[in-house]
Design a protein around this motif. Sequence first.
Motif, mmCIF file in Angstrom:
data_model
loop_
_atom_site.group_PDB
_atom_site.id
_atom_site.type_symbol
_atom_site.label_atom_id
_atom_site.label_comp_id
_atom_site.label_asym_id
_atom_site.label_seq_id
_atom_site.Cartn_x
_atom_site.Cartn_y
_atom_site.Cartn_z
ATOM 1 N N GLN A 78 -45.172 -39.015 -11.227
ATOM 2 C CA GLN A 78 -44.594 -39.141 -12.566
ATOM 3 C C GLN A 78 -43.087 -38.882 -12.451
ATOM 4 N N ASP A 90 -62.288 -26.542 -20.165
ATOM 5 C CA ASP A 90 -60.985 -26.585 -20.833
ATOM 6 C C ASP A 90 -59.863 -26.109 -19.912
ATOM 7 N N ALA A 124 -59.238 -28.816 -17.277
ATOM 8 C CA ALA A 124 -58.553 -29.965 -17.888
ATOM 9 C C ALA A 124 -57.070 -29.656 -18.107
ATOM 10 N N LEU A 125 -56.769 -28.441 -18.539
ATOM 11 C CA LEU A 125 -55.378 -28.033 -18.718
ATOM 12 C C LEU A 125 -54.638 -28.046 -17.383
ATOM 13 N N ARG A 179 -55.398 -29.723 -14.663
ATOM 14 C CA ARG A 179 -55.272 -31.113 -14.206
ATOM 15 C C ARG A 179 -54.112 -31.815 -14.903
ATOM 16 N N SER A 180 -54.013 -31.657 -16.230
ATOM 17 C CA SER A 180 -52.949 -32.341 -16.966
ATOM 18 C C SER A 180 -51.577 -31.860 -16.536
ATOM 19 N N MET A 181 -51.454 -30.593 -16.189
ATOM 20 C CA MET A 181 -50.154 -30.060 -15.777
ATOM 21 C C MET A 181 -49.837 -30.403 -14.331
ATOM 22 N N GLU A 234 -50.742 -33.098 -12.841
ATOM 23 C CA GLU A 234 -50.379 -34.521 -12.813
ATOM 24 C C GLU A 234 -48.898 -34.755 -13.015
ATOM 25 N N LYS A 235 -48.200 -33.801 -13.612
ATOM 26 C CA LYS A 235 -46.752 -33.938 -13.839
ATOM 27 C C LYS A 235 -45.923 -33.535 -12.635
#
Length: 117
Positions: A22, A102, A105-106, A108-110, A112-113
């Motif tokens: 990203q 949860d 998922a948190l 993973r989302s962070m 990914e950046k």
Amino acid sequence: MGATCCSQDAAPKVEAVQVDQQSFSADDTLAMTFRTNTSPDSAKLVVKFKKGPLGMSFNQKAMPMVIKSVTEGGEAGILGVQAGMMIEKIGDEDISETTYEDAFALMRSMVEKLPKA
């Protein structure tokens, strides 16, 4: 292969995170707060990851998220994370009262950046 937050073992299962490159500024990090063990009174360590993979694993679907292993030479190990430590916060969010799904998922989302190592 994409970056992972953990390595895979035969048993118990561990989670892996796929990461896409990203746009990322040098000031962006993923801060995580660890406890040195599962005691709420144990010492804290705040780690700021700047790239993935994070180089750590934890048991799948288990809370609290306790570090099972740290990859030698990986980001987590370089930053002082050790097996037996417990993840208390991901970013600014306290995960001690949340579900594994949860919290993961948190994370993973962070992750990914973060840029790939």
